[in-house]
Write a protein that holds these residues in place. Structure first.
Motif, PDB file in Angstrom:
ATOM      1  N   VAL A  30     -52.092  -4.652 -27.723  1.00  0.00           N
ATOM      2  CA  VAL A  30     -51.506  -3.544 -26.966  1.00  0.00           C
ATOM      3  C   VAL A  30     -50.531  -2.805 -27.875  1.00  0.00           C
ATOM      4  CG1 VAL A  30     -50.167  -2.857 -24.943  1.00  0.00           C
ATOM      5  CG2 VAL A  30     -51.662  -4.854 -24.802  1.00  0.00           C
ATOM      6  N   ALA A  31     -50.820  -1.538 -28.150  1.00  0.00           N
ATOM      7  CA  ALA A  31     -49.923  -0.711 -28.956  1.00  0.00           C
ATOM      8  C   ALA A  31     -48.847  -0.131 -28.041  1.00  0.00           C
ATOM      9  CB  ALA A  31     -50.704   0.403 -29.637  1.00  0.00           C
ATOM     10  N   VAL A  32     -47.602  -0.394 -28.371  1.00  0.00           N
ATOM     11  CA  VAL A  32     -46.469   0.090 -27.578  1.00  0.00           C
ATOM     12  C   VAL A  32     -45.955   1.365 -28.241  1.00  0.00           C
ATOM     13  CG1 VAL A  32     -44.171  -0.447 -26.694  1.00  0.00           C
ATOM     14  CG2 VAL A  32     -45.891  -2.266 -26.890  1.00  0.00           C
ATOM     15  N   GLY A  33     -46.350   2.506 -27.682  1.00  0.00           N
ATOM     16  CA  GLY A  33     -45.978   3.793 -28.256  1.00  0.00           C
ATOM     17  C   GLY A  33     -44.575   4.228 -27.872  1.00  0.00           C
ATOM     18  N   ALA A  34     -44.006   5.071 -28.700  1.00  0.00           N
ATOM     19  CA  ALA A  34     -42.660   5.597 -28.442  1.00  0.00           C
ATOM     20  C   ALA A  34     -42.619   6.468 -27.189  1.00  0.00           C
ATOM     21  CB  ALA A  34     -42.180   6.397 -29.656  1.00  0.00           C
ATOM     22  N   GLY A  35     -43.778   6.924 -26.716  1.00  0.00           N
ATOM     23  CA  GLY A  35     -43.834   7.782 -25.534  1.00  0.00           C
ATOM     24  C   GLY A  35     -43.844   7.039 -24.203  1.00  0.00           C
ATOM     25  N   GLU A  36     -43.701   5.713 -24.223  1.00  0.00           N
ATOM     26  CA  GLU A  36     -43.664   4.958 -22.965  1.00  0.00           C
ATOM     27  C   GLU A  36     -42.505   5.464 -22.110  1.00  0.00           C
ATOM     28  OE1 GLU A  36     -45.599   2.762 -21.547  1.00  0.00           O
ATOM     29  OE2 GLU A  36     -46.964   2.350 -23.201  1.00  0.00           O
ATOM     30  N   PRO A  37     -42.768   5.798 -20.836  1.00  0.00           N
ATOM     31  CA  PRO A  37     -41.715   6.332 -19.965  1.00  0.00           C
ATOM     32  C   PRO A  37     -40.493   5.421 -19.837  1.00  0.00           C
ATOM     33  CG  PRO A  37     -43.861   6.553 -18.916  1.00  0.00           C
ATOM     34  CD  PRO A  37     -44.064   5.744 -20.175  1.00  0.00           C
ATOM     35  N   VAL A  38     -40.679   4.119 -19.934  1.00  0.00           N
ATOM     36  CA  VAL A  38     -39.553   3.185 -19.754  1.00  0.00           C
ATOM     37  C   VAL A  38     -38.522   3.286 -20.863  1.00  0.00           C
ATOM     38  CG1 VAL A  38     -40.888   1.543 -18.393  1.00  0.00           C
ATOM     39  CG2 VAL A  38     -40.787   1.285 -20.875  1.00  0.00           C
ATOM     40  N   PHE A  39     -38.891   3.837 -22.012  1.00  0.00           N
ATOM     41  CA  PHE A  39     -37.926   3.953 -23.096  1.00  0.00           C
ATOM     42  C   PHE A  39     -36.854   4.996 -22.814  1.00  0.00           C
ATOM     43  CE2 PHE A  39     -41.384   2.251 -26.041  1.00  0.00           C
ATOM     44  CZ  PHE A  39     -40.818   0.988 -26.102  1.00  0.00           C
ATOM     45  N   ALA A  40     -37.121   5.921 -21.916  1.00  0.00           N
ATOM     46  CA  ALA A  40     -36.176   7.005 -21.633  1.00  0.00           C
ATOM     47  C   ALA A  40     -34.822   6.483 -21.154  1.00  0.00           C
ATOM     48  CB  ALA A  40     -36.765   7.971 -20.612  1.00  0.00           C
ATOM     49  N   GLY A  41     -34.801   5.417 -20.389  1.00  0.00           N
ATOM     50  CA  GLY A  41     -33.533   4.942 -19.851  1.00  0.00           C
ATOM     51  C   GLY A  41     -33.193   3.518 -20.210  1.00  0.00           C
ATOM     52  N   HIS A  42     -33.997   2.887 -21.020  1.00  0.00           N
ATOM     53  CA  HIS A  42     -33.777   1.484 -21.358  1.00  0.00           C
ATOM     54  C   HIS A  42     -33.222   1.401 -22.766  1.00  0.00           C
ATOM     55  CE1 HIS A  42     -34.880  -2.899 -21.599  1.00  0.00           C
ATOM     56  NE2 HIS A  42     -34.418  -2.815 -20.377  1.00  0.00           N
ATOM     57  N   TYR A  43     -31.909   1.398 -22.890  1.00  0.00           N
ATOM     58  CA  TYR A  43     -31.200   1.398 -24.168  1.00  0.00           C
ATOM     59  C   TYR A  43     -31.632   2.588 -25.036  1.00  0.00           C
ATOM     60  CZ  TYR A  43     -30.203  -3.371 -22.699  1.00  0.00           C
ATOM     61  OH  TYR A  43     -29.822  -4.463 -21.998  1.00  0.00           O
ATOM     62  N   PRO A  44     -31.263   3.807 -24.614  1.00  0.00           N
ATOM     63  CA  PRO A  44     -31.732   5.013 -25.327  1.00  0.00           C
ATOM     64  C   PRO A  44     -31.414   5.047 -26.817  1.00  0.00           C
ATOM     65  CG  PRO A  44     -30.380   5.587 -23.406  1.00  0.00           C
ATOM     66  CD  PRO A  44     -30.394   4.094 -23.501  1.00  0.00           C
ATOM     67  N   ASP A  45     -30.310   4.432 -27.252  1.00  0.00           N
ATOM     68  CA  ASP A  45     -29.983   4.458 -28.679  1.00  0.00           C
ATOM     69  C   ASP A  45     -30.621   3.308 -29.453  1.00  0.00           C
ATOM     70  OD1 ASP A  45     -28.463   6.744 -28.307  1.00  0.00           O
ATOM     71  OD2 ASP A  45     -26.635   5.587 -27.882  1.00  0.00           O
ATOM     72  N   PHE A  46     -31.230   2.364 -28.743  1.00  0.00           N
ATOM     73  CA  PHE A  46     -31.900   1.231 -29.370  1.00  0.00           C
ATOM     74  C   PHE A  46     -32.982   0.766 -28.407  1.00  0.00           C
ATOM     75  CE2 PHE A  46     -32.220  -3.305 -30.651  1.00  0.00           C
ATOM     76  CZ  PHE A  46     -32.577  -3.102 -31.968  1.00  0.00           C
ATOM     77  N   ALA A  47     -34.092   1.500 -28.400  1.00  0.00           N
ATOM     78  CA  ALA A  47     -35.140   1.293 -27.394  1.00  0.00           C
ATOM     79  C   ALA A  47     -35.733  -0.109 -27.446  1.00  0.00           C
ATOM     80  CB  ALA A  47     -36.237   2.336 -27.579  1.00  0.00           C
ATOM     81  N   ILE A  48     -35.822  -0.726 -26.270  1.00  0.00           N
ATOM     82  CA  ILE A  48     -36.447  -2.035 -26.102  1.00  0.00           C
ATOM     83  C   ILE A  48     -37.436  -1.938 -24.950  1.00  0.00           C
ATOM     84  CG2 ILE A  48     -36.070  -4.453 -25.486  1.00  0.00           C
ATOM     85  CD1 ILE A  48     -33.290  -4.227 -26.712  1.00  0.00           C
ATOM     86  N   PHE A  49     -38.642  -2.427 -25.173  1.00  0.00           N
ATOM     87  CA  PHE A  49     -39.676  -2.477 -24.137  1.00  0.00           C
ATOM     88  C   PHE A  49     -39.248  -3.554 -23.141  1.00  0.00           C
ATOM     89  CE2 PHE A  49     -44.404  -3.214 -23.188  1.00  0.00           C
ATOM     90  CZ  PHE A  49     -44.611  -1.946 -22.663  1.00  0.00           C
ATOM     91  N   PRO A  50     -39.013  -3.194 -21.883  1.00  0.00           N
ATOM     92  CA  PRO A  50     -38.521  -4.183 -20.912  1.00  0.00           C
ATOM     93  C   PRO A  50     -39.480  -5.369 -20.742  1.00  0.00           C
ATOM     94  CG  PRO A  50     -38.304  -1.967 -20.039  1.00  0.00           C
ATOM     95  CD  PRO A  50     -39.127  -1.858 -21.295  1.00  0.00           C
ATOM     96  N   GLY A  51     -38.914  -6.527 -20.482  1.00  0.00           N
ATOM     97  CA  GLY A  51     -39.711  -7.727 -20.287  1.00  0.00           C
ATOM     98  C   GLY A  51     -40.746  -7.574 -19.196  1.00  0.00           C
ATOM     99  N   VAL A  52     -40.400  -6.877 -18.122  1.00  0.00           N
ATOM    100  CA  VAL A  52     -41.362  -6.676 -17.032  1.00  0.00           C
ATOM    101  C   VAL A  52     -42.574  -5.890 -17.530  1.00  0.00           C
ATOM    102  CG1 VAL A  52     -40.319  -4.576 -16.077  1.00  0.00           C
ATOM    103  CG2 VAL A  52     -41.576  -6.141 -14.574  1.00  0.00           C
ATOM    104  N   CYS A  53     -42.389  -5.047 -18.526  1.00  0.00           N
ATOM    105  CA  CYS A  53     -43.514  -4.297 -19.094  1.00  0.00           C
ATOM    106  C   CYS A  53     -44.385  -5.197 -19.974  1.00  0.00           C
ATOM    107  CB  CYS A  53     -43.003  -3.093 -19.871  1.00  0.00           C
ATOM    108  SG  CYS A  53     -42.151  -1.880 -18.819  1.00  0.00           S
ATOM    109  N   VAL A  54     -43.762  -6.140 -20.665  1.00  0.00           N
ATOM    110  CA  VAL A  54     -44.540  -7.138 -21.410  1.00  0.00           C
ATOM    111  C   VAL A  54     -45.381  -7.940 -20.412  1.00  0.00           C
ATOM    112  CG1 VAL A  54     -44.420  -9.190 -22.871  1.00  0.00           C
ATOM    113  CG2 VAL A  54     -42.867  -7.278 -23.297  1.00  0.00           C
ATOM    114  N   LEU A  55     -44.762  -8.343 -19.292  1.00  0.00           N
ATOM    115  CA  LEU A  55     -45.507  -9.057 -18.244  1.00  0.00           C
ATOM    116  C   LEU A  55     -46.667  -8.225 -17.723  1.00  0.00           C
ATOM    117  CD1 LEU A  55     -42.698 -10.718 -16.108  1.00  0.00           C
ATOM    118  CD2 LEU A  55     -44.521 -11.885 -17.335  1.00  0.00           C
TER     119      LEU A  55
END
Length: 132
Positions: A30-55
């Motif tokens: 699974v390629a996690v692109g920078a355009g994922e909507p969850v990155f907009a509000g999840h640590y904007p200065d240091f983007a992290i893919f939320p665990g629920v999204c990994v799930l």
């Protein structure tokens, strides 16, 4: 189920019996692109893919690889989940899945990694038929 995750699992090793264990297994990427909507509000200065999204990526890969003997199963529970490292924009998730029957249910175990190493381990239970 609707999801905010745009990334979709791609089969790297098609689902089938594992030659070493005899269990049903598969591997997805699974390629996690920078355009994922969850990155907009999840640590904007240091983007992290939320665990629920990994799930969610694990769930989508699992449901794309259901063994023929488990046809018709539905998601019942996350039995356990352990996050081991952060996932960032541009990472590629490598998801190794193993399916095993558990009485009337099925368990799907996933090991998730990125290029930096292990990222998560997940066990999900799937239920056959209409049982609650």
């Amino acid at each position: 189920m609707t999801t905010a995750v745009l990334a979709r699992p791609e089969a790297v090793r098609v689902p089938g019996p594992d030659t070493d264990t005899g269990k049903w297994s598969a591997r997805y990427s699974v390629a996690v692109g920078a355009g994922e909507p969850v990155f907009a509000g999840h640590y904007p200065d240091f983007a992290i893919f939320p665990g629920v999204c990994v799930l969610e990526c694990v769930r989508a890969a699992a449901e794309a690889s259901v063994p023929p003997a488990a046809d018709g199963v539905r998601f019942a529970a996350v039995e356990s989940c352990r996050f081991l490292a952060a996932v960032h924009p541009g990472d590629v998730l490598d998801i190794e899945l193993v399916w095993e029957p558990r009485g009337a249910d099925w368990r799907c175990t996933a090991k998730v990694a990125t290029g930096r190493g292990p990222a998560a381990s997940v066990r999900c239970r799937y239920r056959c038929g209409d049982a609650a």
